[in-house]
Motif scaffolding. Structure first.
Motif: not given
Length: 500
Positions: A192-203, A224-234
């Motif tokens: 959770e600490a690093v996710l905001p700084q990572e790109k979508a593929d890395a997340r 909380r990941l359901m609010s991620d910017r990436s559709t793949g992560v959501r």
């Protein structure tokens, strides 16, 4: 005469001129224009760097430890060289595992070629065969350290933390997975600490670690990941949350599914006319792929997010009974596809068995891409039974055969051999060869080793028959059979040279 030339001719011991440093060399250069001086100096400096550098003192590495494992026999050197060159890529996994099972290591002459492998998957296959000498050699070159990096687990949490903070993405994912095994709560904090700084593929690569051993403790992070910017992560988070019975999301989707599918005396299917906003917020995709209607797409996703066991407990009917009611329904195809996706997601063996039985008995109910994952939801005894049943009615069940791990049970190996032996006589067109040839390849790679001579004889007969066919369209099947014969013979040779 040039001062430096004089010095070279008479020797440094016979001339007072000193030219052992760059300034001294510059002073010895002849007088000339500034441009000529620059060229003289550039040439002298280039030569100085090539020939005037003193070797640095170093320490000899410790000698390689003794290697107790025997090397492979000299009769395999040629085949191993070809395997490393990628010539027999279909056999590479089996061959490296066979050598490992036989307790053998690579000969020294192949170590350098193996250490130069760059593909991560291939490195994993060959790494166990290095022996002590290979690992010692790998330690001498930083580019080969991959061979020793995977041989030891991180010694303590500080090493693991260092890898997590400074390693490559692959190394960080491995460190995160190891920390999740040791301390799941700390692993979630790391993530959770690093996710905001990572790109979508890395997340997406990092959150994938949550799929291993998901528990109710992961629910807050997944929500909380359901609010991620990436559709793949959501979508990934939604998929995991739906498998947690206590998650509020799983309960919301179950209620919505039961509202759309009223499965009592009569089956009533009523997907929404418009996609509700809260459905979209909860992970349903709005836009269907080409060729699929919106309502069917929403319905398929909805059913796929609910455990199929819900319908059996809700209706008190067997999966086979419920499946049989669907083909006649307007929305039956979408529900069937959703049920197949849900069966694979929730690994429901009872529904997988029922869907595969229905597909075989009622005709093609599902597309191949929906059907194939169902095989992996079945226990091995049922996979074998389905395979044998389909072979006995004349099918070429490639997806089922791929789902049975090697080596196949003897019954499947013999059934495939019998099917291949009679197939050649019914093949008239070049396209007819595609599936039987794939089955021949699978049998060579995954079948019982004792059937290899018979498979080879069968392939030789195919080759003889193909050689009599006219037309360029038979050229590719003929080449395939020739290659499979070579593969079969190579596998038999390696078995002979590596007795277990």
């Amino acid at each position: 005469m040039h001062n430096l030339t004089k010095l070279a001719l008479v020797g440094t011991a016979n001339s007072p001129l000193q030219a052992n440093t760059l300034p001294a060399i510059d002073n010895a250069l002849p007088a000339a224009s500034r441009e000529a001086q620059l060229l003289w100096q550039a040439g002298a400096h280039a030569l100085y760097l090539q020939a005037g550098r003193l070797a640095q003192e170093g320490q000899h590495p410790p000698p390689a430890p003794a290697d107790n494992l025997p090397t492979v026999s000299s009769g395999l050197f040629g085949m191993l060289t070809e395997l490393l060159a990628g010539q027999w890529e279909e056999l590479e996994t089996w061959a490296t595992q066979r050598l490992q099972q036989a307790g053998l290591r690579l000969p020294p002459s192949l170590l350098l070629r193996t250490l130069d492998i760059t593909n991560p998957n291939r490195r994993t296959l060959w790494q166990p065969l290095f022996g002590q000498r290979g690992l010692w050699l790998a330690a001498q070159n930083p580019e080969w350290h991959w061979a020793i990096a995977n041989t030891t687990q991180p010694a303590d949490d500080s090493v693991l933390t260092s890898i997590w903070q400074e390693g490559t993405l692959t190394a960080r994912r491995r460190a995160l997975a190891e920390q999740r095994r040791r301390n799941p709560a700390l692993a979630r904090d790391w993530l959770e600490a690093v996710l905001p700084q990572e790109k979508a593929d890395a997340r997406l690569t990092l959150v994938d670690v949550l799929a291993q051993g998901t528990t109710a403790d992961d629910i807050p992070l997944l929500e909380r990941l359901m609010s991620d910017r990436s559709t793949g992560v959501r979508q990934f988070a939604v998929g995991l949350l739906c498998r947690q019975p206590t998650a509020a999301l799983a309960q919301r989707w179950a209620e919505r599914a039961q509202a759309c599918l009223q499965w009592s005396d009569n089956l009533i299917i009523d997907p929404p006319q418009e996609l509700p906003k809260d459905w979209e917020r909860d992970g349903l995709l709005a836009n269907p792929p080409a060729g699929e209607g919106k309502r069917a797409f929403w319905l398929r996703q909805l059913v796929a997010l609910v455990p199929p066991s819900l319908w059996k407990s809700h209706t008190k009917q067997s999966p086979a009974y419920l499946i049989a009611a669907l083909p006649a329904q307007e929305w039956g195809e979408a529900v069937l596809r959703g049920l197949a996706d849900a069966t694979a997601r929730f690994a429901d063996a009872e529904w997988a068995d029922a869907l595969l039985q229905a597909d075989a008995s009622l005709g093609r109910l599902l597309a191949t891409d929906a059907l194939n994952p169902l095989w992996h939801a079945l226990p091995m005894t049922q996979r074998t039974a389905h395979c044998l049943a389909r072979l006995q009615v004349g099918e070429v069940p490639l997806a089922a055969l791929r789902a049975v791990p090697a080596p196949w049970p003897a019954a499947i190996s013999q059934a495939v051999l019998a099917k291949l032996a009679i197939s050649q006589y019914s093949l008239a067109n070049p396209d007819d060869f595609t599936n039987p040839l794939t089955m021949l390849l699978l049998a060579i790679l995954h079948g019982d080793d004792t059937t290899l001579p018979q498979l080879n004889d069968c392939a030789q007969q195919w080759l003889a028959n193909l050689s009599q066919r006219e037309g360029w369209a038979f050229w590719q099947p003929k080449r395939d059979v020739e290659r499979y014969i070579a593969l079969s013979q190579a596998k038999q040779h390696l078995i002979k040279e590596t007795p277990l």
